[in-house]
Design a protein around this motif. Structure first.
Motif, mmCIF file in Angstrom:
data_model
loop_
_atom_site.group_PDB
_atom_site.id
_atom_site.type_symbol
_atom_site.label_atom_id
_atom_site.label_comp_id
_atom_site.label_asym_id
_atom_site.label_seq_id
_atom_site.Cartn_x
_atom_site.Cartn_y
_atom_site.Cartn_z
ATOM 1 N N VAL A 1 -14.623 28.854 -46.197
ATOM 2 C CA VAL A 1 -16.152 28.750 -46.235
ATOM 3 C C VAL A 1 -16.460 29.540 -47.744
ATOM 4 C CG1 VAL A 1 -18.137 29.612 -44.893
ATOM 5 C CG2 VAL A 1 -16.014 29.745 -43.675
ATOM 6 N N GLY A 2 -15.774 30.292 -48.115
ATOM 7 C CA GLY A 2 -16.101 30.704 -49.574
ATOM 8 C C GLY A 2 -17.299 31.420 -49.767
ATOM 9 N N ASN A 3 -17.747 32.064 -48.773
ATOM 10 C CA ASN A 3 -18.763 32.873 -48.563
ATOM 11 C C ASN A 3 -18.724 34.490 -48.170
ATOM 12 O OD1 ASN A 3 -21.516 33.831 -48.198
ATOM 13 N ND2 ASN A 3 -22.345 32.259 -47.021
ATOM 14 N N PRO A 4 -18.958 35.489 -48.952
ATOM 15 C CA PRO A 4 -18.621 36.798 -48.600
ATOM 16 C C PRO A 4 -19.499 37.148 -47.284
ATOM 17 C CG PRO A 4 -19.261 36.882 -50.833
ATOM 18 C CD PRO A 4 -19.559 35.279 -50.328
ATOM 19 N N PHE A 5 -20.599 36.482 -47.144
ATOM 20 C CA PHE A 5 -21.409 36.731 -45.961
ATOM 21 C C PHE A 5 -20.594 36.617 -44.748
ATOM 22 C CE2 PHE A 5 -24.344 35.071 -42.568
ATOM 23 C CZ PHE A 5 -25.139 36.205 -42.466
ATOM 24 N N ASP A 6 -19.928 35.728 -44.738
ATOM 25 C CA ASP A 6 -19.046 35.281 -43.430
ATOM 26 C C ASP A 6 -17.807 36.416 -43.059
ATOM 27 O OD1 ASP A 6 -20.043 32.838 -42.600
ATOM 28 O OD2 ASP A 6 -19.318 31.921 -44.198
ATOM 29 N N LEU A 7 -17.622 37.133 -44.210
ATOM 30 C CA LEU A 7 -16.653 37.968 -43.934
ATOM 31 C C LEU A 7 -17.164 39.265 -43.193
ATOM 32 C CD1 LEU A 7 -14.862 38.245 -47.411
ATOM 33 C CD2 LEU A 7 -14.196 37.313 -45.505
ATOM 34 N N PHE A 8 -18.506 39.636 -43.256
ATOM 35 C CA PHE A 8 -19.164 40.426 -42.607
ATOM 36 C C PHE A 8 -19.383 40.051 -41.060
ATOM 37 C CE2 PHE A 8 -20.265 41.992 -46.816
ATOM 38 C CZ PHE A 8 -19.739 43.434 -46.766
ATOM 39 N N MET A 9 -19.681 38.508 -41.193
ATOM 40 C CA MET A 9 -19.858 38.062 -39.783
ATOM 41 C C MET A 9 -18.728 38.218 -38.758
ATOM 42 S SD MET A 9 -22.720 36.140 -39.154
ATOM 43 C CE MET A 9 -22.710 34.657 -38.029
ATOM 44 N N ILE A 10 -17.586 37.845 -39.312
ATOM 45 C CA ILE A 10 -16.420 38.004 -38.484
ATOM 46 C C ILE A 10 -16.289 39.512 -37.970
ATOM 47 C CG2 ILE A 10 -15.017 35.805 -39.390
ATOM 48 C CD1 ILE A 10 -13.321 37.921 -40.969
ATOM 49 N N ILE A 11 -16.502 40.321 -38.792
ATOM 50 C CA ILE A 11 -16.423 41.786 -38.328
ATOM 51 C C ILE A 11 -17.173 41.856 -37.245
ATOM 52 C CG2 ILE A 11 -16.360 44.226 -39.025
ATOM 53 C CD1 ILE A 11 -15.856 43.333 -42.024
#
Lengths: 146, 502
Positions: free
Chosen positions: B410-420
């Motif tokens: 996805v290449g988007n740091p927003f999604d790292l928070f999303m998975i958490i």
């Protein structure tokens, strides 16, 4: 109790979801009998009914969390959030090194082992991920070295 | 029949390409390793590795072959931690611990592992053979399905889900609805209207499927592992030198055959996977066996039955995914989502339009099952060493894999928070005894369900009676009613019988 709280919260979400479906979502013009709002309307009703059912007949009483476990979980979440926040700015190698070393230490590894583990995961992870498998990983400040 | 043979021939041509052959072997090997890790089952394994497989830039059939290999490889490897550690990797492996662990305690771990490897092989192979025969048949029947039939099929899928998965049907249904609701976030494809984006641009395209899968399965599993982490060591039983004998195989051959059939057909039912199949097979064999009362104390039949059934169910669950586009289990829902990522829509047309995917997968499963048997018999000691990997290193590694996966695709740091965030949500749901598979099924099927409903009503000009207008739909609704009603009636009768006894 836990079930009641959860289904109560979810009921509020369903109601909010439903209110939006019944009022906000609207296609400017449409030819089909069902527009973008119809499906969410159905879902909000079904989900609200399920929540009501669960409120009436809950079956999980407690989450069974001891104070010690909750602290550990909070620490884990803080670490994960920090990892996520530092992933791009510090780059994969340094962020992973820090995250793995700290988490392994917290989970019971000795200081030395945790450091070796962190360094190994950071470097090997980047080597295998970015170089061999050609995945897109942030290099961060180490870009200058490559 | 000639269609089947020519399809298989084409499939083997795909599966025997060096790349695909290497992928099926690699997938099976990695899958067994993951399955052997205590506490990590097939669904988490496939979830964590899915984005990496996607990021490799493989053609869709190769990626599917790899992921499917990981899936049934993990189903295969799950028995190792069940037998040696008494810790099942997932719900499907629980039944294996009942007789497998007592056998290992008696010093017959080698016998238990090799017998269960053979049982798994038979279950897996029986499922592929049945899939080869029935898959195309079901597909040719489903080609004629119209949108209202699909709506009925979806209702049937969710009905069998609610009645057969989990303890509380309301929770299962609610889980499915949560999945369906998550799927409505983003722009509506038909009208271009944005729904539930709350002005966040990252949500306009909808929540990425990978993010949901990694969050709900990978991250939730991670939190769960930290919560469960025990400082005391598990006792790993030694494998020893015992091995399965011809007499064992003769004694269990009918058990294996029956359990394979049970597993396959339960696997085919939408929504129900290995856990239901292995429980039903175990129960059936316990009732049929003359020595049924020794089940649970290390009876080889009690070990062979759930192992044959859960591997057969893994194959069976692929049938509705390939032929109808409706996944048969949580893990196949992830595989289906993976195909959608490649812009391949599984469904009845796939056998004709993308035979290399449908038949290639089937052919690769024949190869994979043989490969699993071959690598599992001699290398079981190596896999057993996975059990000794300390959790303190395993847990950070899972997080790293999940982050690599999400970020690289996805290449988007927003999604790292999303998975958490989704991980916390999934963990809470697990604590409340929700099963997570219905959520992912709902999420994957949401778009399809809505589209078909809207299409059906467009055809009828808004008349809802079109949903029950033809025989196919009526049959499906009847099946849906049956699948809900039969277990209810059975459990009521059981309770009445118990009452009269008491």
């Amino acid at each position: 109790m836990a079930d009641r709280i959860f289904s109560g919260l979810l009921l509020l979400v369903s109601i909010g979801y439903g209110v939006m479906a019944f009022t906000v979502i609207k296609a400017p013009f449409q030819y089909d009998p069902l527009g973008p709002e119809s499906w969410p309307r159905i879902l909000s009703v079904v989900s609200a009914l399920c929540c009501l059912g669960l409120l009436a007949r809950p079956d999980t009483e407690r989450l069974d969390l001891t104070g010690k476990t909750s602290t550990r979980l909070v620490v884990l979440l803080v670490l994960l959030a920090a990892y996520a926040a530092l992933f791009e700015p510090l780059g994969f190698v340094i962020a992973t090194l820090l995250f793995c070393a700290v988490l392994a230490r917290i989970l019971g590894a000795t200081m030395g082992h945790a450091m070796i583990f962190g360094v190994a995961t950071g470097i090997l992870g980047f080597g295998v991920g970015a170089m061999i498998l050609e995945l897109n990983l942030p290099a961060g400040p180490l870009r200058a070295l490559m | 029949m000639t269609d089947v043979l020519s399809g298989l021939e084409a499939g083997f041509a795909v599966a025997l390409l060096p790349l695909n052959l290497a992928l099926v072997m690699g997938g099976c090997f990695v899958g067994t390793l993951i399955g052997a890790l205590p506490g990590i089952g097939p669904i988490n394994g496939v979830a964590i590795l899915l984005p990496i497989a996607y990021g490799l830039g493989l053609p869709p059939e190769s990626a599917l072959i790899l992921l499917a290999g990981i899936y049934y490889g993990a189903e295969y490897g799950g028995r190792i931690s069940s037998i040696l550690l008494n810790v099942p990797g997932d719900a499907g492996a629980v039944m294996t611990t009942l007789d497998g662990n007592p056998m290992a305690k008696r010093g017959e771990a080698g016998r238990a592992l090799s017998l269960s490897a053979v049982a798994s092989f038979c279950g897996g192979t029986a499922a592929v053979i049945l899939m080869t025969l029935f898959g195309p048949l079901l597909a040719s029947f489903a080609v004629k399905f119209n949108p209202s039939n699909y709506v009925a099929l979806m209702v049937f899928a969710f009905a069998s889900l609610a009645s057969l998965v989990g303890k509380n049907p309301i929770k299962t249904l609610l889980g499915a609805v949560i999945g369906l609701m998550l799927a409505t976030i983003g722009i509506d494809a038909n009208t271009g209207v944005a729904r539930y984006d709350f002005g966040v641009p990252d949500l306009l395209a909808g929540i990425d499927f990978l993010v949901v899968v990694i969050g709900l399965f990978g991250m939730a599993e991670l939190i769960h592992l930290v919560e469960q982490q025990v400082t005391g060591k598990f006792t790993i039983l030694p494998i020893g030198k015992s091995f399965v004998s011809m007499a064992d195989l003769m004694a269990t051959k009918w058990t294996i055959l029956r359990s394979s059939l049970i597993g396959f057909f339960i696997g085919v039912l939408p929504g129900t996977g290995a856990s239901v199949a292995s429980a039903v097979a175990y129960g059936t064999e316990k009732r049929l066996a003359s020595d049924g009362d020794t089940f649970g104390t290390g009876n080889p039949k009690g070990l062979a039955a759930p192992e044959a059934a859960n591997n057969a169910a893994a194959g069976g669950a692929m049938v509705p995914m390939l032929t109808l586009g409706i996944p048969g289990s949580g893990t196949t829902a992830i595989l289906l989502g993976a195909l959608l990522l490649f812009n391949v829509t599984p469904g009845p047309m796939m056998f004709q339009t993308r035979p290399e995917i449908a038949w290639g997968l089937i052919a690769s499963m024949y190869i994979g099952n043989v490969a699993l048997l071959v690598i599992n018999l001699p290398l079981v000691g190596l896999f057993a060493r996975m059990l000794t990997i300390p959790q303190r290193y395993l847990i950070p590694l899972i997080a790293v894999l999940a982050f690599i996966g999400v970020y690289s695709v996805v290449g988007n740091p927003f999604d790292l928070f999303m998975i958490i965030g989704l991980g916390i949500f999934g963990w809470v749901l697990r604590k409340l005894h929700f099963s997570l598979a219905p959520i992912i099924l709902g999420f994957v099927l949401g778009g399809l369900f809505e589209d078909n409903l809207r299409r059906a009503l467009s055809i009828s000009g808004g008349d809802w009676s079109i949903l029950v207008a033809d025989a196919n739909s009526l049959v499906l609704y009847t099946l849906a009613l049956l699948v809900v009603a039969v277990p209810l009636v059975l459990s009521r009768r059981k309770r009445m019988a118990l009452d009269t006894e008491a």
